[in-house]
Design a protein around this motif. Structure first.
Motif, PDB file in Angstrom:
ATOM      1  N   SER A   2       0.821  -1.175   0.052  1.00  0.00           N
ATOM      2  CA  SER A   2       0.026   0.127   0.001  1.00  0.00           C
ATOM      3  C   SER A   2       0.682   1.392   0.067  1.00  0.00           C
ATOM      4  N   ALA A   3       0.268   2.287  -0.560  1.00  0.00           N
ATOM      5  CA  ALA A   3       0.939   3.488  -0.435  1.00  0.00           C
ATOM      6  C   ALA A   3       1.249   4.134   0.908  1.00  0.00           C
ATOM      7  N   ALA A   4       2.313   4.928   1.073  1.00  0.00           N
ATOM      8  CA  ALA A   4       2.628   5.278   2.369  1.00  0.00           C
ATOM      9  C   ALA A   4       2.876   6.850   2.297  1.00  0.00           C
ATOM     10  N   PHE A   5       2.447   7.645   3.428  1.00  0.00           N
ATOM     11  CA  PHE A   5       2.936   8.981   3.639  1.00  0.00           C
ATOM     12  C   PHE A   5       3.786   8.878   4.693  1.00  0.00           C
ATOM     13  N   PHE A   6       4.747   9.646   4.421  1.00  0.00           N
ATOM     14  CA  PHE A   6       5.700   9.763   5.395  1.00  0.00           C
ATOM     15  C   PHE A   6       6.023  11.040   5.843  1.00  0.00           C
ATOM     16  N   CYS A   7       5.637  11.372   7.208  1.00  0.00           N
ATOM     17  CA  CYS A   7       5.587  12.595   7.947  1.00  0.00           C
ATOM     18  C   CYS A   7       6.627  13.038   8.483  1.00  0.00           C
ATOM     19  N   ASN A  62     -14.249  10.333   2.186  1.00  0.00           N
ATOM     20  CA  ASN A  62     -14.607  11.393   1.563  1.00  0.00           C
ATOM     21  C   ASN A  62     -13.942  11.495  -0.016  1.00  0.00           C
ATOM     22  N   LEU A  63     -13.091  10.796  -0.398  1.00  0.00           N
ATOM     23  CA  LEU A  63     -12.513  10.792  -1.426  1.00  0.00           C
ATOM     24  C   LEU A  63     -12.007   9.479  -2.161  1.00  0.00           C
ATOM     25  N   SER A  64     -12.405   8.462  -1.681  1.00  0.00           N
ATOM     26  CA  SER A  64     -12.148   7.092  -2.242  1.00  0.00           C
ATOM     27  C   SER A  64     -13.051   6.855  -3.502  1.00  0.00           C
ATOM     28  N   ALA A  65     -14.155   7.378  -3.810  1.00  0.00           N
ATOM     29  CA  ALA A  65     -14.751   7.385  -4.880  1.00  0.00           C
ATOM     30  C   ALA A  65     -14.284   8.256  -6.110  1.00  0.00           C
ATOM     31  N   HIS A  66     -13.464   9.300  -5.661  1.00  0.00           N
ATOM     32  CA  HIS A  66     -13.168  10.109  -6.574  1.00  0.00           C
ATOM     33  C   HIS A  66     -11.664  10.063  -7.051  1.00  0.00           C
ATOM     34  N   ILE A  67     -10.767   9.411  -6.257  1.00  0.00           N
ATOM     35  CA  ILE A  67      -9.234   9.282  -6.587  1.00  0.00           C
ATOM     36  C   ILE A  67      -8.492   8.265  -6.110  1.00  0.00           C
ATOM     37  N   SER A  68      -7.940   7.542  -6.605  1.00  0.00           N
ATOM     38  CA  SER A  68      -7.181   6.223  -6.164  1.00  0.00           C
ATOM     39  C   SER A  68      -6.353   6.772  -4.802  1.00  0.00           C
ATOM     40  N   LYS A  69      -6.144   5.920  -4.060  1.00  0.00           N
ATOM     41  CA  LYS A  69      -5.209   6.030  -2.768  1.00  0.00           C
ATOM     42  C   LYS A  69      -3.816   6.565  -3.214  1.00  0.00           C
ATOM     43  N   SER A  70      -3.437   5.756  -4.198  1.00  0.00           N
ATOM     44  CA  SER A  70      -1.962   6.357  -4.597  1.00  0.00           C
ATOM     45  C   SER A  70      -1.926   7.658  -5.335  1.00  0.00           C
ATOM     46  N   ALA A  75      -0.331  13.270  -4.134  1.00  0.00           N
ATOM     47  CA  ALA A  75      -0.801  14.679  -4.119  1.00  0.00           C
ATOM     48  C   ALA A  75      -0.301  15.354  -2.530  1.00  0.00           C
ATOM     49  N   ASN A  76      -0.534  14.268  -1.532  1.00  0.00           N
ATOM     50  CA  ASN A  76      -0.285  14.881  -0.251  1.00  0.00           C
ATOM     51  C   ASN A  76       1.284  15.010  -0.216  1.00  0.00           C
ATOM     52  N   LEU A  77       2.153  14.144  -0.718  1.00  0.00           N
ATOM     53  CA  LEU A  77       3.625  14.040  -0.784  1.00  0.00           C
ATOM     54  C   LEU A  77       4.056  15.306  -1.394  1.00  0.00           C
ATOM     55  N   GLU A  78       3.440  15.462  -2.491  1.00  0.00           N
ATOM     56  CA  GLU A  78       3.893  16.639  -3.549  1.00  0.00           C
ATOM     57  C   GLU A  78       3.675  18.143  -2.461  1.00  0.00           C
ATOM     58  N   SER A  92      13.665  15.141   6.120  1.00  0.00           N
ATOM     59  CA  SER A  92      14.083  13.638   6.436  1.00  0.00           C
ATOM     60  C   SER A  92      12.777  13.093   7.331  1.00  0.00           C
ATOM     61  N   PRO A  93      12.172  11.971   6.776  1.00  0.00           N
ATOM     62  CA  PRO A  93      11.018  11.321   7.606  1.00  0.00           C
ATOM     63  C   PRO A  93      11.724  11.023   8.965  1.00  0.00           C
ATOM     64  N   THR A  94      10.763  11.325   9.923  1.00  0.00           N
ATOM     65  CA  THR A  94      10.963  10.702  11.291  1.00  0.00           C
ATOM     66  C   THR A  94      10.002  10.098  11.879  1.00  0.00           C
ATOM     67  N   HIS A  95       8.782   9.932  11.233  1.00  0.00           N
ATOM     68  CA  HIS A  95       7.496   9.195  11.401  1.00  0.00           C
ATOM     69  C   HIS A  95       6.973   8.781  10.344  1.00  0.00           C
ATOM     70  N   GLN A  96       6.139   7.624  10.382  1.00  0.00           N
ATOM     71  CA  GLN A  96       5.613   7.138   8.971  1.00  0.00           C
ATOM     72  C   GLN A  96       4.258   6.626   9.246  1.00  0.00           C
ATOM     73  N   GLU A  97       3.378   7.156   8.708  1.00  0.00           N
ATOM     74  CA  GLU A  97       1.924   6.869   8.548  1.00  0.00           C
ATOM     75  C   GLU A  97       1.688   6.062   7.318  1.00  0.00           C
ATOM     76  N   ARG A  98       1.127   4.702   7.681  1.00  0.00           N
ATOM     77  CA  ARG A  98       0.810   3.592   6.458  1.00  0.00           C
ATOM     78  C   ARG A  98      -0.590   3.713   6.178  1.00  0.00           C
ATOM     79  N   PHE A  99      -1.368   3.652   4.989  1.00  0.00           N
ATOM     80  CA  PHE A  99      -2.649   3.482   4.504  1.00  0.00           C
ATOM     81  C   PHE A  99      -2.779   2.370   3.913  1.00  0.00           C
TER      82      PHE A  99
END
Length: 99
Positions: A2-7, A62-70, A75-78, A92-99
């Motif tokens: 799955s895609a991951a957002f690194f905070c 709210n968004l899963s019907a409109h845009i893919s998770k990836s 978009a969030n990473l950018e 530099s990532p210090t925390h990771q949130e997984r989706f």
């Protein structure tokens, strides 16, 4: 996988609430979230934070019907990288949130 957002816990998303009206109810008056701890760069109510602050749950509800998770993660990473670049923040990532 799955895609991951690194905070990176830079706090920019919590310190620029005045850029989007959806966050107005959380703005303490200077663009910073009322729940943001400026010393630790952590959310004081992380475990019970509002839906709009929970990236994974907000996407699903709210968004899963409109845009893919990836696409959503990309978009969030950018947006995060652009804000950090503009504010000259080390990304530099210090925390990771997984989706």
């Amino acid at each position: 996988m799955s895609a991951a957002f690194f905070c990176t816990k830079c706090g920019l998303c919590c310190k620029n609430l005045d850029k989007a009206t959806a966050y107005a109810h959380l703005d303490r008056g200077d663009g910073t979230c009322v729940n943001f701890d400026s010393t630790s760069h952590n959310c004081r109510i992380y475990e019970s934070r509002p839906l709009i602050c929970r990236v994974d749950d907000f996407y699903e509800q709210n968004l899963s019907a409109h845009i893919s998770k990836s696409e959503y993660i990309a978009a969030n990473l950018e947006a995060c990288a652009n804000a950090q670049h503009a504010h000259k923040v080390d990304n530099s990532p210090t925390h990771q949130e997984r989706f």
